[in-house]
Design a protein around this motif. Structure first.
Motif, PDB file in Angstrom:
ATOM      1  N   LEU A 107     -21.173   5.919  15.383  1.00 26.20           N
ATOM      2  CA  LEU A 107     -20.088   5.103  14.857  1.00 26.20           C
ATOM      3  C   LEU A 107     -20.223   4.896  13.359  1.00 26.20           C
ATOM      4  CD1 LEU A 107     -17.660   3.127  15.399  1.00 26.20           C
ATOM      5  CD2 LEU A 107     -19.387   1.341  15.755  1.00 26.20           C
ATOM      6  N   SER A 108     -19.098   5.000  12.655  1.00 28.48           N
ATOM      7  CA  SER A 108     -18.999   4.567  11.266  1.00 28.48           C
ATOM      8  C   SER A 108     -18.048   3.387  11.208  1.00 28.48           C
ATOM      9  CB  SER A 108     -18.460   5.693  10.368  1.00 28.48           C
ATOM     10  OG  SER A 108     -19.407   6.701  10.171  1.00 28.48           O
ATOM     11  N   VAL A 109     -18.436   2.353  10.488  1.00 33.11           N
ATOM     12  CA  VAL A 109     -17.557   1.207  10.255  1.00 33.11           C
ATOM     13  C   VAL A 109     -17.245   1.198   8.760  1.00 33.11           C
ATOM     14  CG1 VAL A 109     -17.218  -1.266  10.508  1.00 33.11           C
ATOM     15  CG2 VAL A 109     -18.697  -0.049  12.115  1.00 33.11           C
ATOM     16  N   LEU A 110     -15.987   1.398   8.429  1.00 29.16           N
ATOM     17  CA  LEU A 110     -15.588   1.556   7.034  1.00 29.16           C
ATOM     18  C   LEU A 110     -14.523   0.546   6.644  1.00 29.16           C
ATOM     19  CD1 LEU A 110     -15.243   5.470   6.972  1.00 29.16           C
ATOM     20  CD2 LEU A 110     -17.157   4.107   6.110  1.00 29.16           C
ATOM     21  N   GLY A 111     -14.460   0.245   5.358  1.00 26.67           N
ATOM     22  CA  GLY A 111     -13.362  -0.540   4.831  1.00 26.67           C
ATOM     23  C   GLY A 111     -12.148   0.354   4.658  1.00 26.67           C
ATOM     24  N   GLY A 112     -10.982  -0.253   4.447  1.00 24.89           N
ATOM     25  CA  GLY A 112      -9.766   0.547   4.316  1.00 24.89           C
ATOM     26  C   GLY A 112      -8.779  -0.060   3.343  1.00 24.89           C
ATOM     27  N   LEU A 113      -8.056   0.809   2.669  1.00 28.13           N
ATOM     28  CA  LEU A 113      -6.918   0.400   1.850  1.00 28.13           C
ATOM     29  C   LEU A 113      -5.619   0.634   2.608  1.00 28.13           C
ATOM     30  CD1 LEU A 113      -8.070   1.970  -1.548  1.00 28.13           C
ATOM     31  CD2 LEU A 113      -8.117  -0.462  -0.923  1.00 28.13           C
ATOM     32  N   GLU A 114      -5.582   1.722   3.374  1.00 29.52           N
ATOM     33  CA  GLU A 114      -4.447   2.032   4.239  1.00 29.52           C
ATOM     34  C   GLU A 114      -4.937   2.807   5.447  1.00 29.52           C
ATOM     35  OE1 GLU A 114      -0.538   2.652   1.309  1.00 29.52           O
ATOM     36  OE2 GLU A 114      -1.808   4.369   1.793  1.00 29.52           O
ATOM     37  N   VAL A 115      -4.306   2.570   6.594  1.00 32.74           N
ATOM     38  CA  VAL A 115      -4.502   3.396   7.782  1.00 32.74           C
ATOM     39  C   VAL A 115      -3.112   3.734   8.311  1.00 32.74           C
ATOM     40  CG1 VAL A 115      -5.405   3.547  10.131  1.00 32.74           C
ATOM     41  CG2 VAL A 115      -6.712   2.336   8.374  1.00 32.74           C
ATOM     42  N   SER A 116      -2.897   5.013   8.623  1.00 36.07           N
ATOM     43  CA  SER A 116      -1.585   5.441   9.096  1.00 36.07           C
ATOM     44  C   SER A 116      -1.502   5.385  10.615  1.00 36.07           C
ATOM     45  CB  SER A 116      -1.284   6.870   8.636  1.00 36.07           C
ATOM     46  OG  SER A 116      -1.945   7.818   9.460  1.00 36.07           O
ATOM     47  N   ALA A 117      -0.290   5.560  11.121  1.00 37.14           N
ATOM     48  CA  ALA A 117      -0.051   5.567  12.563  1.00 37.14           C
ATOM     49  C   ALA A 117      -0.778   6.712  13.250  1.00 37.14           C
ATOM     50  CB  ALA A 117       1.448   5.658  12.840  1.00 37.14           C
ATOM     51  N   ARG A 118      -1.164   7.732  12.505  1.00 35.00           N
ATOM     52  CA  ARG A 118      -1.895   8.885  13.062  1.00 35.00           C
ATOM     53  C   ARG A 118      -3.409   8.736  12.916  1.00 35.00           C
ATOM     54  NH1 ARG A 118       2.364  10.564  10.236  1.00 35.00           N
ATOM     55  NH2 ARG A 118       1.103  10.891   8.382  1.00 35.00           N
ATOM     56  N   GLY A 119      -3.836   7.610  12.340  1.00 33.32           N
ATOM     57  CA  GLY A 119      -5.266   7.419  12.142  1.00 33.32           C
ATOM     58  C   GLY A 119      -5.796   8.001  10.860  1.00 33.32           C
ATOM     59  N   ASP A 120      -4.913   8.353   9.925  1.00 33.26           N
ATOM     60  CA  ASP A 120      -5.368   8.784   8.602  1.00 33.26           C
ATOM     61  C   ASP A 120      -5.932   7.578   7.870  1.00 33.26           C
ATOM     62  OD1 ASP A 120      -4.203  11.226   9.286  1.00 33.26           O
ATOM     63  OD2 ASP A 120      -2.328  10.768   8.222  1.00 33.26           O
ATOM     64  N   LEU A 121      -6.981   7.791   7.088  1.00 40.63           N
ATOM     65  CA  LEU A 121      -7.633   6.709   6.356  1.00 40.63           C
ATOM     66  C   LEU A 121      -7.607   6.973   4.863  1.00 40.63           C
ATOM     67  CD1 LEU A 121      -9.458   4.172   6.081  1.00 40.63           C
ATOM     68  CD2 LEU A 121     -11.422   5.707   6.444  1.00 40.63           C
ATOM     69  N   ALA A 122      -7.217   5.964   4.097  1.00 40.57           N
ATOM     70  CA  ALA A 122      -7.321   5.988   2.638  1.00 40.57           C
ATOM     71  C   ALA A 122      -8.177   4.793   2.238  1.00 40.57           C
ATOM     72  CB  ALA A 122      -5.943   5.897   1.994  1.00 40.57           C
ATOM     73  N   ASN A 123      -9.318   5.061   1.601  1.00 38.63           N
ATOM     74  CA  ASN A 123     -10.180   3.926   1.237  1.00 38.63           C
ATOM     75  C   ASN A 123     -11.005   4.151  -0.027  1.00 38.63           C
ATOM     76  OD1 ASN A 123     -12.352   5.552   2.016  1.00 38.63           O
ATOM     77  ND2 ASN A 123     -13.299   3.992   3.308  1.00 38.63           N
ATOM     78  N   TRP A 124     -10.708   5.208  -0.798  1.00 44.63           N
ATOM     79  CA  TRP A 124     -11.563   5.472  -1.946  1.00 44.63           C
ATOM     80  C   TRP A 124     -10.856   5.365  -3.293  1.00 44.63           C
ATOM     81  CZ3 TRP A 124     -10.925   9.619  -5.367  1.00 44.63           C
ATOM     82  CH2 TRP A 124      -9.998  10.598  -4.990  1.00 44.63           C
ATOM     83  N   HIS A 125      -9.551   5.173  -3.310  1.00 46.43           N
ATOM     84  CA  HIS A 125      -8.826   5.080  -4.579  1.00 46.43           C
ATOM     85  C   HIS A 125      -7.589   4.211  -4.370  1.00 46.43           C
ATOM     86  CE1 HIS A 125      -7.159   5.997  -8.440  1.00 46.43           C
ATOM     87  NE2 HIS A 125      -8.000   6.995  -8.688  1.00 46.43           N
TER      88      HIS A 125
END
Length: 229
Positions: A107-125
């Protein structure tokens, strides 16, 4: 039309971390990302065998002993002092990233700026022109772990949703998120959409949907997340 203020109905950060900690299976090898996920370490239930990994080369992280001066050589990836549990090991970054990229983390537990309905993750910019990018090991963790949980606030400070139909920020990984924990809800990312597993007490499903930028579905067994837990 702006939605009404529901500030008192939000979970605090420690409560979100406690929810994540309670959902980590016993015996898991887990990486806690920089920022909000680090709080999970202090919420792990006693008596559980959960092995924490840090991408700077530690397997078996533990809390700092308050009775001793912290060892300046023992820090996590966020440059915070940590301790070592019995049986812990230290390695170089090459071996540590091999663990991450080779699918050895449960398991990875990460912070997020955005998560999409498809599970895409944006968290680095953040997308801001003067922002300093912070990739670190997030891409490796998001794609290499068997499961990825994301912890974040449900909305930005100006009220924009962070759970969205499609990410507008640069992606960390495509289709990598399995579950989202916010100050308002727990949401599972499934092939057929976003399923709400729990909603903070006092908030209706309709109010949650109004604060979310993607369509939600409510599980029949959807629970109530207590504010004082």
């Amino acid at each position: 039309m702006p939605v009404e203020d529901i500030t008192p109905l939000r979970l605090n950060r420690q409560s979100i971390a406690r929810l994540v900690a309670s959902d980590i299976p016993d015996g898991s090898f887990v990486n806690l990302g920089i920022g909000l996920p680090v709080l999970v370490a202090g919420q792990l239930p006693p008596g559980r065998e959960i092995i924490l990994h840090s991408e700077n080369g530690i397997l078996g992280m533990g809390p700092v002993d308050p009775a001793v001066v912290p060892d300046p050589d023992l820090i996590n990836a966020g440059k915070e002092f940590v301790g070592l549990l019995a049986g812990a090991s230290i390695c170089d970054s090459v071996l540590s990233f091999t663990m991450m990229r080779g699918g050895h983390l449960d398991l990875s537990v990460l912070g997020g700026l955005e998560v999409s309905a498809r599970g895409d993750l944006a968290n680095w910019h953040t997308g801001a022109p003067d922002a300093i990018p912070g990739v670190g090991g997030a891409m490796d963790l998001a794609t290499g772990a068997k499961r990825t949980f994301v912890m974040m606030e449900h909305q930005t400070r100006d009220g924009r949703p962070k759970v969205v139909e499609s990410c507008s920020l640069p992606l960390t990984g495509a289709g990598v998120v399995d579950r989202i924990y916010t100050d308002l809800a727990i949401i599972d990312v499934e092939p057929d959409g976003l399923w709400v597993q729990g909603i903070v007490e006092g908030l209706t499903f309709e109010q949650l949907q109004a604060r979310t930028g993607a369509a939600l579905k409510k599980r029949p067994e959807c629970g109530v997340l207590l504010l004082d837990q």
